[in-house]
Each structure stands twice: as C-alpha cells, then as structure tokens.
Design an enzyme around this catalytic site. Structure first.
Site, PDB file in Angstrom:
ATOM      1  N   GLU A 143       0.887  -1.168   0.000  1.00 16.07           N
ATOM      2  CA  GLU A 143       0.000   0.000   0.000  1.00 16.07           C
ATOM      3  C   GLU A 143       0.921   1.212   0.000  1.00 16.07           C
ATOM      4  O   GLU A 143       1.768   1.314   0.890  1.00 16.07           O
ATOM      5  CB  GLU A 143      -0.778   0.055   1.318  1.00 16.07           C
ATOM      6  CG  GLU A 143      -1.971  -0.828   1.408  1.00 16.07           C
ATOM      7  CD  GLU A 143      -2.618  -0.672   2.778  1.00 16.07           C
ATOM      8  OE1 GLU A 143      -2.494  -1.624   3.581  1.00 16.07           O
ATOM      9  OE2 GLU A 143      -3.198   0.390   3.043  1.00 16.07           O
ATOM     10  N   ARG A 193       4.463 -13.156   9.738  1.00 17.83           N
ATOM     11  CA  ARG A 193       5.120 -11.883   9.484  1.00 17.83           C
ATOM     12  C   ARG A 193       6.388 -11.786  10.317  1.00 17.83           C
ATOM     13  O   ARG A 193       6.535 -12.476  11.334  1.00 17.83           O
ATOM     14  CB  ARG A 193       4.190 -10.706   9.716  1.00 17.83           C
ATOM     15  CG  ARG A 193       3.640 -10.545  11.109  1.00 17.83           C
ATOM     16  CD  ARG A 193       2.544  -9.501  11.158  1.00 17.83           C
ATOM     17  NE  ARG A 193       3.033  -8.160  10.878  1.00 17.83           N
ATOM     18  CZ  ARG A 193       2.536  -7.374   9.915  1.00 17.83           C
ATOM     19  NH1 ARG A 193       1.551  -7.788   9.162  1.00 17.83           N
ATOM     20  NH2 ARG A 193       3.011  -6.164   9.735  1.00 17.83           N
ATOM     21  N   LYS A 206       3.554   0.790   9.784  1.00 25.52           N
ATOM     22  CA  LYS A 206       3.736   2.118   9.199  1.00 25.52           C
ATOM     23  C   LYS A 206       2.994   3.174  10.013  1.00 25.52           C
ATOM     24  O   LYS A 206       3.464   4.289  10.182  1.00 25.52           O
ATOM     25  CB  LYS A 206       3.248   2.108   7.757  1.00 25.52           C
ATOM     26  CG  LYS A 206       4.187   1.363   6.830  1.00 25.52           C
ATOM     27  CD  LYS A 206       3.649   1.280   5.430  1.00 25.52           C
ATOM     28  CE  LYS A 206       2.701   0.110   5.303  1.00 25.52           C
ATOM     29  NZ  LYS A 206       2.303  -0.163   3.916  1.00 25.52           N
TER      30      LYS A 206
HETATM   31  P1  ATP Z   1       2.154  -2.156   7.962  1.00 24.22           P
HETATM   32  O1  ATP Z   1       1.571  -2.852   9.129  1.00 24.22           O
HETATM   33  O2  ATP Z   1       3.584  -1.823   8.096  1.00 24.22           O
HETATM   34  O3  ATP Z   1       1.331  -0.992   7.500  1.00 24.22           O
HETATM   35  P2  ATP Z   1       1.039  -3.632   5.824  1.00 24.22           P
HETATM   36  O4  ATP Z   1       0.862  -5.091   5.857  1.00 24.22           O
HETATM   37  O5  ATP Z   1      -0.169  -2.801   5.925  1.00 24.22           O
HETATM   38  O6  ATP Z   1       2.157  -3.262   6.836  1.00 24.22           O
HETATM   39  P3  ATP Z   1       1.484  -3.450   3.047  1.00 24.22           P
HETATM   40  O7  ATP Z   1       2.033  -2.323   2.279  1.00 24.22           O
HETATM   41  O8  ATP Z   1       0.071  -3.803   2.875  1.00 24.22           O
HETATM   42  O9  ATP Z   1       1.804  -3.163   4.548  1.00 24.22           O
HETATM   43  O10 ATP Z   1       2.391  -4.726   2.842  1.00 24.22           O
HETATM   44  C1  ATP Z   1       2.791  -5.217   1.605  1.00 24.22           C
HETATM   45  C2  ATP Z   1       3.182  -6.667   1.744  1.00 24.22           C
HETATM   46  O11 ATP Z   1       4.214  -6.813   2.706  1.00 24.22           O
HETATM   47  C3  ATP Z   1       2.009  -7.505   2.217  1.00 24.22           C
HETATM   48  O12 ATP Z   1       1.946  -8.663   1.408  1.00 24.22           O
HETATM   49  C4  ATP Z   1       2.340  -7.830   3.636  1.00 24.22           C
HETATM   50  O13 ATP Z   1       1.832  -9.072   4.007  1.00 24.22           O
HETATM   51  C5  ATP Z   1       3.878  -7.809   3.647  1.00 24.22           C
HETATM   52  N1  ATP Z   1       4.361  -7.440   4.975  1.00 24.22           N
HETATM   53  C6  ATP Z   1       4.101  -6.327   5.669  1.00 24.22           C
HETATM   54  N2  ATP Z   1       4.674  -6.366   6.888  1.00 24.22           N
HETATM   55  C7  ATP Z   1       5.324  -7.545   6.967  1.00 24.22           C
HETATM   56  C8  ATP Z   1       6.117  -8.192   7.966  1.00 24.22           C
HETATM   57  N3  ATP Z   1       6.357  -7.620   9.151  1.00 24.22           N
HETATM   58  N4  ATP Z   1       6.641  -9.403   7.683  1.00 24.22           N
HETATM   59  C9  ATP Z   1       6.428  -9.985   6.493  1.00 24.22           C
HETATM   60  N5  ATP Z   1       5.687  -9.447   5.513  1.00 24.22           N
HETATM   61  C10 ATP Z   1       5.140  -8.235   5.730  1.00 24.22           C
HETATM   62 MG    MG Z   2      -1.771  -3.592   4.525  1.00 21.39          MG
END
Ligand code: ATP
Ligand code: MG
Length: 561
Positions: free
Chosen positions: A35, A261, A271
């Site tokens: 995102e 994760r 984030k």
């Molecule tokens: P955040 O909680 O930091 O906002 P998010 O999951 O909302 O993270 P996205 O931009 O949607 O962030 O993530 C893109 C990809 O990265 C997704 O497929 C997500 O599953 C993966 N991802 C995000 N955080 C992690 C993590 N801590 N470990 C492994 N994969 C991750």
């Molecule tokens: Mg997300």
C-alpha cells in the site's frame, strides 16, 4: 534449479513443487503488493525476498502492484520510495509497476455482476451500525434492513454512488453472504465505500473505492498471479478471497498462502506507528537510522546483500516469533568484517605529548587496510610528537586492573611504538591539557625488551587529523517488543542517539570528499577498536563529515550474558 530450491527451502516451495508435479506447464507468478502509505521496512523485505526469489527459482515472474485503494492515506512520494527500495535490494519486477487503481473499471463491473446475481446490495446503515449489526464471535449478526432490496434497486443505487449522488459514509456496497457465519469476515463484508478525494493515479475519476479484500483477489486474478503470498493475519480473509473469485466471471484462480510476518526485537514494523514517531519528532523521518525501514537501515550502513542474507536466515514458516536484533547485526557485521577497510578514528580525543621526539618529527608509516586480506591494500599514516588517543584509553587514578594507559605504565600505539605515561599536564581548572609520555623509539614492530607485550590502543597524529562527527545509535526502545505495547511511546530510550565530535585520518577524509556524492554508494569502514561505520550521505558535506555507527565490533547482547 534443484540446488536453489534447497538453498531457499520452505513450506511454500513444497507446495509449489507439488503444483509443478500436477501441472508441469504452470507459469509461476507472484506479486508484491504494497500500500503506498509509507516506506518499506525490514518486514516488507521478507515478503519481497520471498516473492522475487521464488519467481527466480521457478523461472516465473513477480509483479510489483501498488494496492492503492485508499487515496486518503496514499502519496506519490511513497510510490517512488517503494520502487527505489526494491531496486536497491536488487530486484526487477515484471514490466511496469501495476496499480490496483488501473483495474477500477473492471472491478466496478465485477461488483455489478455480484449485484445482478443477488450477491451484493447497497446498504444505508451507518459505519457504527454496520459494526453493531455484525455481532461478534459469541453473537450472530443481524441482517441489515436494506439487505433485501431488489437487484434493480441495487443496480441503480450503486450507479448513484458512483455518480457522487450520496455523501461519504451515507451508503456502501456490501456482499450478501451470511450474517451468521462463524467467520466475521463473511458477515456481509463491505466491498465499496465513498471517498471524495483526488486519487494520485485516477485523479477525480472515481468517488467510490473498492475495499482491500475486493480489489486484492480480483487484481491477482486479472494479472494471472498463481501464488498469492501474504501474512498469517489474512488467513480468514482467504474465505472471502475465494468467495469473490468463485462468484464473479474471472477466468483465473490464484491461490492464497500465508506465512508468519517478521517481528524484530526493539522495532516497530507498523507504518502507522512509525508515522507517530515521525509526527512526534521522536525520530527524524522515514530514513532515521534508528528504525528498521529499508531507508533507515541503508543510511545506517546496511547493504542489500546483508538484508537478503538476513531474510534467508530467518526463513519462511507459519510460526509467529520475535527475531533477535543481533541476528540482523550479525549479517552486516560478517559482511563488513570481510570487506571493511580498517582505519583509526578518535571519538573523544585526549592529547598525548611525546616529549622525547623532536617537534619536527614526522614519520610515514604504511599500514595494511585489512588484517587478513592483503588484496585490500595499504594506506599511509603519519607519526609525530603530538597525537590524539581516546579519552577512555587513559585512566588518571591508578587502577591495577586497568589495562590501558596509566601513569608509569606502557602501552603500544597501534602500528607504531610503545609509549610510557609519565605526567599529566593540566590547566588551572584541573582539566587535562595533555599526557606527557616517553616514546620508546626502538619498538616499531618489536617487543619492548624484557617485558611482556603491552595492550594496544589506537591514535591519530594531530597533524594527520580531520574533524568528524560520529553518530552512535542504540536501540530506540528500552523494551524488546514495543509493538505489543499500547503506550509504546513511554519506552523510548533517551540514549538512542549519542553524538561525538572527534577526528579521522586526513587521507581518509580526502578520499571520502572525492566519493561522497556518488549516488547509492555506501562508504563504510572499521574504525579500529570502535566499530563499523558508514558515511552519512544525507547530512555530510565536504567539510563536515558525519559517520553513522552501523554495528559494534562484537555482539554486545551476547557479552552481557
Ligand atoms: P504495515 O503494518 O507496516 O502498515 P502492511 O501489511 O499494511 O504493513 P502493506 O504495504 O500492505 O503493509 O504490505 C505489503 C506486503 O508486505 C504484504 O503482502 C504484507 O503481508 C507484507 N508485509 C508487511 N509487513 C510484513 C512483515 N512484518 N513481515 C512480512 N511481511 C510483511
Ligand atoms: Mg496492509
């Protein structure tokens, strides 16, 4: 191919191997779907490495797709930063980046299709009412009074939504599934909501935006993704993912698989929470070296290869755990130990006056750049009668256990002579001006006669010194798992950044001044006895060199135990 699978073996590889047995013509395709609402962090790196490495191993493709369905939180600067970071890690995505927003027309048609089939309806409950009606794990949900509108009515209302005839929050489109499902996600999830905000890609074209669950599976299908890999918290969403694919006229059926994760000690990997740290001025932006964003780690001196090695080491499983920060440090330390040029720097100087040397004494010494790798060459340093040593390498009060410089005792200067401290020269306020020492000029490369080997300390001749700032980073949090704490802000370590003003060798400064503006180059060193450092290429200027401590020489978490 087999060898690489072995190197990268995990439960997902086993699934893919099975899939290839079933269908040897499978055109393997993954995607990384960020995102664009913040910068990438080390958790994202885990997902990036997984998706791109698998595509490499199985001779497939990996798309970069911006999951841009919420214009309120997204920004073009995040889109650029994300692309930069993935390139920096050394990965190339298939074609141009894709955007969920480029499918908005298609998604709109799929939504109309669900309405036509009687599987979606326009709801007029408020956000709060929807939450209330949904029930919880103990209580079944209650049907919305708007659930049984006719197909025609829903088609018209949805069109009105699209045309901007409703206010934000007034209506939404929901799937008609089952308000009694034991999976809350299946209790008539919202598919579309109204947002009157300009979108960075589609501008003012739309005022309705699909929800993540609706856009994600359909985008995967449109792009021909075969394996849609995501983190464990999306396990329940898989039901909805498959329900949407089953009930729309898509022709491709990607499969979702979940892995745990990454949680990293002392780090916030959300984030939203990182943004709080920035907004409250606790850290200085997304690339602050104290946070585990890729831009922060890069600024701290981490290389792409060290981050990839870390991701390989932690592996991919379904177990949730907290990874030790020392593991990440181990990866960069091992790499830097092999390649970093050794040089001397003084972080907190104190002057040594060698009284038996002539004030014009200037001796050139050639010293190796690396103790075990002659290929890294040598460099020249100068030895004169006034030098700096580290303040912590001298003790005024006699201490039997203290092994470095003290009055009446000898110490060896690294790559140079043995010296003996004789007197302290102080000003009227009792501050030390210099330590007056005798230099045993017969000891270059030789043991002092009839004595045991003294300890070695580092030094720089004043004449050969160039001022520099050193930024020493410690953990930002005083606790190992700040992510778990509601009030994580009360655990900030006040000593997360310590600044020292000292000196580096002159010839090194000259070399850095030439290279400092080469983009994407991490210039790093081992400052002997102190640690691995890199030049901060954001705040440094030609005449103001700033160094960030990447990692200490040894793992301090192990030393304390
Ligand atoms: P955040 O909680 O930091 O906002 P998010 O999951 O909302 O993270 P996205 O931009 O949607 O962030 O993530 C893109 C990809 O990265 C997704 O497929 C997500 O599953 C993966 N991802 C995000 N955080 C992690 C993590 N801590 N470990 C492994 N994969 C991750
Ligand atoms: Mg997300």
């Amino acid at each position: 191919m087999n060898k690489e699978i072995k190197k990268y073996n995990n439960f997902i590889c086993q699934i893919i191997n099975e899939d290839f047995i079933q269908n040897k013509d499978l055109s393997f395709h993954t995607r990384f779907p960020p995102e664009p609402n913040g910068y990438l962090h080390i958790g994202h790196a885990k997902s990036i490495c997984l998706n791109f490495e698998l595509a490499k191993i199985y001779k497939g493709k990996c798309n970069l797709r911006f999951d841009d369905t919420n214009p309120l939180k997204e920004n073009i600067k995040y889109i650029n930063a994300i692309q930069y970071d993935i390139h920096w890690l050394g990965y190339k995505w298939n074609k141009n980046p894709f955007y969920s927003s480029q499918y908005f027309s298609k998604l709109y048609k799929y939504a109309q299709e669900l309405i036509q089939k009687g599987l979606a309806y326009v709801d007029q409950l408020t956000k709060e009412q929807i939450r209330e009606y949904r029930g919880d794990l103990k209580n079944p949900g209650i049907n919305s009074p708007y659930r049984n509108r006719t197909v025609q009515e829903n088609i018209e209302l949805f069109e009105k939504m699209r045309n901007g005839e409703f206010k934000e929050g007034e209506v939404c489109l929901r799937a008609k599934i089952n308000m009694n499902s034991s999976f809350l996600i299946m209790r008539d999830p919202v598919l579309y909501r109204i947002i009157f905000s300009e979108h960075h890609q589609t501008k003012k074209q739309w005022c309705i935006y699909p929800m993540y669950d609706f856009a994600h599976c359909l985008s995967d299908s449109i792009e021909g993704i075969t394996h849609s890999l995501c983190t464990l918290e999306f396990q329940d969403n898989k039901r909805l993912y498959n329900w949407i694919l089953k009930n729309t006229s898509v022709t491709k059926y990607p499969k979702q698989y979940e892995f745990s994760r990454l949680n990293l000690e002392f780090s916030l990997l959300s984030k939203r929470k990182i943004k709080i740290l920035i907004d409250k001025n606790i850290i200085k932006g997304w690339n602050d070296p104290r946070i585990s964003t890729l831009s922060g780690l890069r600024r701290k001196g981490y290389t792409p290869s060290s981050i990839k090695e870390f991701c390989r080491k932690i592996g991919v499983t379904k177990q949730n755990n907290l990874i030790e920060f020392s593991m990440l440090e181990h990866c960069i330390r091992t790499e830097m130990n092999k390649t970093a040029i050794r040089t001397m720097a003084i972080l907190e100087p104190i002057k040594i006056f060698l009284y038996n040397l002539n004030e014009n004494h200037e001796e050139k010494l050639i010293v190796p750049n690396h103790p075990n790798n002659p290929e890294l060459g040598t460099h020249e340093i100068i030895f004169t009668n006034i030098i700096y040593i580290e303040r912590s390498d001298f003790k005024e009060k006699y201490d039997k256990k203290y092994k470095r410089l003290k009055i009446g005792e000898e110490i060896r200067l690294r790559h140079a002579y043995v010296i003996k401290a004789e007197k302290i020269d102080k000003d009227e306020h009792d501050n030390i001006i210099s330590i007056i020492c005798y230099c045993d000029t017969k000891t270059l490369g030789k043991k002092p006669k009839n004595k045991k080997n003294p300890s070695v300390i580092h030094w720089i001749a004043i004449k050969n010194s160039f001022p520099a700032e050193f930024r020493l980073y410690n953990q930002l949090f005083k606790i190992k798992n700040p992510e778990q704490e509601e009030n994580f802000l009360s655990y900030i370590n006040p000593e997360s950044l310590i600044i020292k003003k000292g000196f580096i060798e002159n010839n090194l400064a000259k070399k850095i001044q030439k290279e400092i503006h080469i983009k994407n180059q991490i210039i790093f060193f081992q400052f002997e006895r102190i640690g691995y450092f890199c030049i901060d290429n954001i705040d440094s200027k030609k005449n103001k060199l700033i160094f960030n401590r990447t990692v200490s020489l040894r793992d301090s978490s192990k030393l304390k135990k």
